[in-house]
Design a protein around this motif. Structure first.
Motif, PDB file in Angstrom:
ATOM      1  N   ARG A 101     -13.130  10.388  42.863  1.00 51.21           N
ATOM      2  CA  ARG A 101     -14.258  11.302  43.059  1.00 51.21           C
ATOM      3  C   ARG A 101     -14.373  12.295  41.916  1.00 51.21           C
ATOM      4  N   ALA A 102     -13.243  12.798  41.449  1.00 56.75           N
ATOM      5  CA  ALA A 102     -13.264  13.809  40.402  1.00 56.75           C
ATOM      6  C   ALA A 102     -13.235  13.211  39.002  1.00 56.75           C
ATOM      7  N   GLY A 103     -13.178  11.884  38.906  1.00 59.71           N
ATOM      8  CA  GLY A 103     -13.090  11.249  37.603  1.00 59.71           C
ATOM      9  C   GLY A 103     -11.714  11.431  36.988  1.00 59.71           C
ATOM     10  N   ARG A 104     -11.614  11.070  35.709  1.00 56.10           N
ATOM     11  CA  ARG A 104     -10.350  11.195  34.987  1.00 56.10           C
ATOM     12  C   ARG A 104     -10.517  12.285  33.955  1.00 56.10           C
ATOM     13  N   ASP A 105      -9.688  13.286  34.044  1.00 54.05           N
ATOM     14  CA  ASP A 105      -9.786  14.452  33.167  1.00 54.05           C
ATOM     15  C   ASP A 105      -9.105  14.139  31.838  1.00 54.05           C
ATOM     16  N   LEU A 106      -9.908  13.847  30.820  1.00 58.07           N
ATOM     17  CA  LEU A 106      -9.383  13.452  29.517  1.00 58.07           C
ATOM     18  C   LEU A 106      -9.365  14.608  28.519  1.00 58.07           C
ATOM     19  N   ARG A 107      -9.541  15.833  28.974  1.00 55.10           N
ATOM     20  CA  ARG A 107      -9.617  16.966  28.043  1.00 55.10           C
ATOM     21  C   ARG A 107      -8.339  17.153  27.247  1.00 55.10           C
TER      22      ARG A 107
END
Length: 444
Positions: free
Chosen positions: A363-369
C-alpha cells in the motif's frame, strides 16, 4: 589460483565468467547463443569452453543458473486476495519466478480451469496464519488431489494443517514439497523457507521437464533460476555496501527491478503492511522489454505520459520491428538512439511501478529515498556506449513526474561484467569470493 566458472543460460545468450575465488577477479569471460532449438548444453559448453580458454584454466567447478525455456512459471493459490495470496505472490517473485496466475478463495471448477490454462510449472499453495483458519487451505488441497493434479505443489500455509495435507496430496500422486508458512502471523512475511522450497522444486522437476537437453547433465549442473541467483547477488551486494540499493535489469522480454531496503520503524509501527514488508524484493514487468515486449514499452510510456508530442507513432513502428525480430541488432546511430529511448522508458516505467507498490502489492510502495547505489543491467546497458547507459539510469534518477520519492544521493553504475548472477551462484559456498567480486566490479 583457485577458480570457478559461473554461467547463466539465458533465453537468448549463455554467458560464462571464470572467477578467481581468492582475489574476487574475473579472469575470463565469453558468451554464446543459447541453443534452445537443439540442446542447451551445446551453447553452454561453447560459452564455458571459450571462457576457460581465455582464462587459461581447465577442469574447474561449474556454477550454473538458467532462465531458458521461459524460466520458472508459478501460480499462487491463497486464502483471500489482499493478504495471503498477495504474500504468496511476493514470495514467488523473490524466488525468481514469473508469477503467471494468482487465485484466492476456494477453488471451484472455473477457478481450476483458469489455473490449468495458466500452465504453471509450480503451484504455491498458501492460506491462513499459523493456528488460524485452515478450511480454505484444506479445501484447495483436496480439490487439487481429486483433480489428479500433476504439477508440483509447494505447500506453505497454516503449519497446523501441513502434515495432513501433504499426505493427502502425496497419496493422490501430486508432487508436493512442504515449507513453513509464508505468513505465520499478520504483518510478518517469511519468504525464506518457501523460496528455498520453490528453488528445490525448480531444480528437481522444472529444469528436466522443459526438455531443454536430452540427457540429465544439464539438470545436474543448474543450481538456481537466474532471477533467484541475481537476487541473491543483490542481497550480497547490499550487505557489502551496507545500505539501500536498487537494480534495474532491462531484458528482451521483461524488465526486472530488485531493491534491498534497511528495515525501519514501519516493520512494527501502525503503518505496517498486513501482509508484512519484504525488505528484499523483486518485481517483473512482463510487458516491458527491448525486443519481444518493445511495443508494451511504448504503450506503457504513453499511459504514463512519458512520450513527447508526435513521438508515439514513430517509436511504436520501431518497437514493432524489434518485436518481430528478437535478434535485431542496431546498425547505425538512429537504431542506437531508438534502443536507448526504449531502454530509458522501460527502466523508468518499471521503477515507477516498483516504487509505487503497484508491482509489489504494498500500500505504501517501496521507499527508495535512501538508495545509495542504482545498478543497471541487461545487454542494452552492458554492450552499448557507456554514455547511453548513463542516459538510461539518469532517466530513472530524474523522474520527478513519477509520483514516487526519488533517491536522494544514488550513484549509478552498470553491471558491465555481469557479476550479480555470478556472485549469487557463489554466495553459499564461497561468500568471501562473492563479496569480493562485487566490491571489485561494482564498487561496493
Amino acid at each position: 589460483m583457485s577458480v570457478a566458472v559461473c554461467a547463466d543460460v539465458g533465453s537468448t545468450y549463455t554467458k560464462a565468467a571464470v572467477v578467481d575465488l581468492d582475489g574476487g577477479r574475473l579472469v575470463g569471460a565469453a558468451s554464446a547463443p543459447t541453443t534452445v532449438g537443439s540442446d542447451v548444453l551445446h551453447g553452454l559448453d561453447a560459452a564455458v569452453g571459450a571462457a576457460t580458454a581465455a582464462a587459461g584454466v581447465a577442469d574447474v567447478p561449474w556454477y550454473v543458473c538458467s532462465s531458458a525455456g521461459g524460466g520458472l512459471r508459478l501460480a499462487v493459490v491463497g486464502y483471500e486476495p489482499l493478504v495471503t495470496a498477495q504474500a504468496g505472490r511476493r514470495v514467488g517473485l523473490s524466488a525468481g519466478a514469473n508469477v503467471v496466475h494468482v487465485a484466492a478463495g476456494r477453488l471451484g471448477a472455473a477457478e481450476l480451469a483458469a489455473l490449468r490454462a495458466a500452465r504453471p510449472d509450480v503451484v504455491l499453495l498458501v492460506g491462513g496464519t499459523d493456528g488460524g483458519d485452515a478450511d480454505t487451505l484444506t479445501h484447495n488441497a483436496t480439490r487439487l488431489a481429486r483433480a489428479r493434479w500433476r504439477v508440483p505443489v509447494v505447500l506453505a500455509g497454516n503449519v497446523d494443517a501441513r502434515a495432513g495435507l501433504c499426505a493427502l496430496l502425496a497419496d493422490a500422486g501430486v508432487p508436493v514439497t512442504a515449507a513453513d508458512n509464508v505468513l505465520p502471523r499478520i504483518g510478518v512475511l517469511a519468504p525464506g523457507p518457501a523460496r528455498a522450497a520453490i528453488r528445490e522444486v525448480f531444480l528437481r522437476h522444472v529444469i528436466g521437464g522443459k526438455k531443454l537437453s536430452r540427457g540429465s547433465r544439464f539438470a545436474r549442473l543448474v543450481r538456481a533460476a537466474t532471477p533467484d541467483a541475481v537476487l541473491t547477488g543483490v542481497e550480497v551486494l547490499a550487505d557489502t555496501v551496507g545500505g539501500d540499493l536498487a537494480v534495474v535489469d532491462v531484458g528482451g522480454a521483461t524488465t526486472d527491478v530488485y531493491s534491498v531496503l534497511t528495515p525501519d520503524e514501519r516493520a512494527e509501527g501502525p503503518g505496517r503492511e498486513v501482509t508484512g514488508t519484504l525488505w528484499r524484493a523483486r518485481t517483473v514487468e512482463g510487458d516491458l522489454g527491448m525486443r519481444w515486449s518493445a511495443p508494451g514499452v511504448v504503450r506503457a510510456a504513453a499511459e504514463e505520459r512519458l512520450l513527447a508530442a508526435g513521438e508515439q507513432d514513430s517509436l511504436a513502428a520501431a518497437a514493432a520491428v524489434r518485436a518481430a525480430d528478437p535478434g535485431f541488432l542496431p546498425v547505425d546511430d538512429a537504431d542506437r538512439a531508438v534502443d536507448r529511448r526504449i531502454a530509458a522508458l522501460a527502466a523508468t516505467v518499471a521503477v515507477r511501478r516498483h516504487a509505487r507498490g503497484a508491482a509489489t502489492g504494498e500500500r505504501a510502495g517501496r521507499d527508495l529515498r535512501e538508495v545509495r547505489l542504482l545498478v543497471g543491467s541487461g545487454g542494452v546497458l552492458r554492450h552499448g556506449d557507456p554514455a547511453d547507459a548513463r542516459v538510461v539510469l539518469d532517466a530513472v534518477l530524474t523522474d520527478h513526474a513519477g509520483g514516487w520519492p526519488l533517491p536522494r544521493a544514488a550513484h549509478p553504475v552498470v553491471d558491465v561484467d555481469y557479476v550479480l548472477a555470478a556472485a549469487g551462484l557463489l554466495a553459499a559456498e564461497h561468500p568471501g569470493a562473492a563479496a569480493a567480486v562485487l566490491r571489485r566490479h561494482l564498487g561496493g
